[in-house]
Design a protein around this motif. Structure first.
Motif, PDB file in Angstrom:
ATOM      1  N   ALA A  90      49.731  -4.472  23.612  1.00  0.00           N
ATOM      2  CA  ALA A  90      49.709  -5.277  22.716  1.00  0.00           C
ATOM      3  C   ALA A  90      48.317  -6.298  22.268  1.00  0.00           C
ATOM      4  O   ALA A  90      48.017  -6.765  21.335  1.00  0.00           O
ATOM      5  N   GLY A  91      48.097  -6.742  23.582  1.00  0.00           N
ATOM      6  CA  GLY A  91      46.814  -7.457  23.524  1.00  0.00           C
ATOM      7  C   GLY A  91      45.473  -6.583  23.102  1.00  0.00           C
ATOM      8  O   GLY A  91      44.662  -7.047  22.561  1.00  0.00           O
ATOM      9  N   LEU A 144      48.306 -18.299  33.148  1.00  0.00           N
ATOM     10  CA  LEU A 144      47.327 -19.103  32.608  1.00  0.00           C
ATOM     11  C   LEU A 144      45.940 -18.776  33.297  1.00  0.00           C
ATOM     12  O   LEU A 144      44.860 -18.801  32.653  1.00  0.00           O
ATOM     13  N   VAL A 145      45.906 -18.841  34.571  1.00  0.00           N
ATOM     14  CA  VAL A 145      44.765 -18.236  35.508  1.00  0.00           C
ATOM     15  C   VAL A 145      44.226 -16.721  34.868  1.00  0.00           C
ATOM     16  O   VAL A 145      43.024 -16.439  34.429  1.00  0.00           O
ATOM     17  N   VAL A 159      40.402 -15.479  32.712  1.00  0.00           N
ATOM     18  CA  VAL A 159      39.771 -14.251  32.750  1.00  0.00           C
ATOM     19  C   VAL A 159      39.079 -13.825  31.309  1.00  0.00           C
ATOM     20  O   VAL A 159      37.892 -13.558  31.051  1.00  0.00           O
ATOM     21  N   GLY A 160      40.196 -13.887  30.402  1.00  0.00           N
ATOM     22  CA  GLY A 160      39.903 -13.260  28.941  1.00  0.00           C
ATOM     23  C   GLY A 160      38.864 -14.397  28.217  1.00  0.00           C
ATOM     24  O   GLY A 160      37.905 -14.239  27.730  1.00  0.00           O
ATOM     25  N   VAL A 161      38.942 -15.733  28.685  1.00  0.00           N
ATOM     26  CA  VAL A 161      38.031 -16.784  27.974  1.00  0.00           C
ATOM     27  C   VAL A 161      36.796 -16.386  28.534  1.00  0.00           C
ATOM     28  O   VAL A 161      35.807 -16.411  27.878  1.00  0.00           O
ATOM     29  N   GLY A 196      46.129 -12.584  29.266  1.00  0.00           N
ATOM     30  CA  GLY A 196      47.275 -13.244  29.676  1.00  0.00           C
ATOM     31  C   GLY A 196      48.333 -12.341  29.657  1.00  0.00           C
ATOM     32  O   GLY A 196      49.254 -12.509  30.574  1.00  0.00           O
ATOM     33  N   LEU A 197      48.581 -11.376  28.467  1.00  0.00           N
ATOM     34  CA  LEU A 197      49.721 -10.448  28.493  1.00  0.00           C
ATOM     35  C   LEU A 197      49.637  -9.284  29.550  1.00  0.00           C
ATOM     36  O   LEU A 197      50.597  -8.942  30.422  1.00  0.00           O
TER      37      LEU A 197
END
Length: 324
Positions: free
Chosen positions: A61-62, A106-107, A111-113, A223-224
């Motif tokens: 989904a992500g 959230l952590v 990583v994606g950020v 996050g997913l």
């Protein structure tokens, strides 16, 4: 004639709704293995298929959102691996399990950020950025776990809700698909995501903040993946540093591609990723039941990805003709 009219309606539906074509293939595969494989239609076997596909659906989904905006995340499988060990570090410090799960997810989103910022600020290809991040996270997983499995939470309502109950991982996957499909198709963010993938220059000129769209989608994907890792680890009963990784990531991407998401961006469907994962799960499980060598699954997977891309190109041309 009524029969011909019905066939024409069904044919137009298959062309316009890309999910319908993969749904037909899923049903056909299910019928075939039900007829040839003993025990395929049992509740236990359905649960086995659910265990296969739930992580692929959640990460897929992500990945769909990223692929639609023209990017990819090769590190998602290792976020899946590392996040459970981040969870244990929080619970070892006395944090309640529910709060620890939220903080760990959230952590993983951070990583994606980081992936998104490196990609957008330094204009590096997401393939390269996330490939490097994948190696980094793999090493961090081994360091954090001392290369040894750790026991997962095995009691309490939170553990049952997040993977310990029999069907909870699949339920989470289905809820995520519903939410992400709604996000993609009914919100401005979803429309902007598709616009960024199909025409980034035009999107920027029209005022869409394309870098922000990309970073948010990187964060969603990570996050997913983190949530999927927690759910799967709690279901199994242990957090394993060898779980997830490249195999889980590639199967998630394969689910998205087989489900109709374009690798070049601009179009895709979360529901299609669900059906793509389901097809892979049915084939993998069916091979096991019918005694086919498991190594043949990779052969089928490769053929399926190429066939899906060719079918997507062909159906795209047909949609254009039907639209005119």
């Amino acid at each position: 004639m009524p029969g011909k009219d019905l066939a024409a309606v069904v044919g137009r539906g298959l062309i316009r709704r890309r999910e319908l074509s993969i749904l037909v293939v899923c049903v056909a595969a299910g019928i075939y293995f039900a007829a040839t494989g003993s025990g395929f239609t049992s509740t236990e076997n359905y649960h086995t298929i659910a265990q296969f596909v739930a992580p692929w659906i959640i990460i897929g989904a992500g990945e769909v959102m990223l692929l639609i905006c023209g990017q990819i995340d090769l590190s998602a499988g290792f976020v899946f691996t590392l996040t459970p060990f981040i969870l244990t570090s929080f619970t070892d410090d006395g944090m309640p399990l529910l709060l620890a799960i939220i903080c760990a997810v959230l952590v993983s989103s951070l990583v994606g950020v980081v992936n998104g910022l490196i990609h957008t600020v330094f204009n590096l290809a997401s393939f390269i950025v996330t490939l490097g991040m994948a190696f980094f996270l793999e090493g961090m997983s081994l360091i954090a776990s001392d290369a040894q499995p750790e026991a997962a939470p095995a009691s309490g309502w939170v553990a049952h809700a997040f993977g310990l109950s029999r069907w909870s991982e699949l339920i989470w996957a289905l809820v995520i698909v519903a939410v992400m499909q709604a996000l993609l198709t009914t919100t401005r963010f979803g429309v902007n995501t598709q616009a960024v993938g199909s025409n980034p220059t035009g999107s920027a000129e029209s005022g869409i903040r394309i870098n922000r769209i990309k970073i948010v989608n990187f964060a969603l994907c990570s996050g997913l993946a983190g949530l999927g890792g927690i759910l799967d680890g709690i279901r199994v009963g242990s957090f394993d540093p060898t779980n997830g990784g490249n195999e889980t990531m590639f199967l998630a991407v394969a689910s998205a591609v087989i489900g109709g998401t374009a690798l070049l961006g601009g179009s895709g469907t979360i529901l299609g990723a669900l059906l793509g994962a389901l097809l892979l799960g049915i084939v993998y499980d069916g091979f096991n039941l019918t005694g086919v060598n498991a190594n043949a699954f990779d052969v089928v997977l490769g053929i399926a990805i190429i066939a899906a891309m060719l079918l997507n190109v062909y159906l795209g041309k047909l949609r254009g003709r039907v639209g005119r």
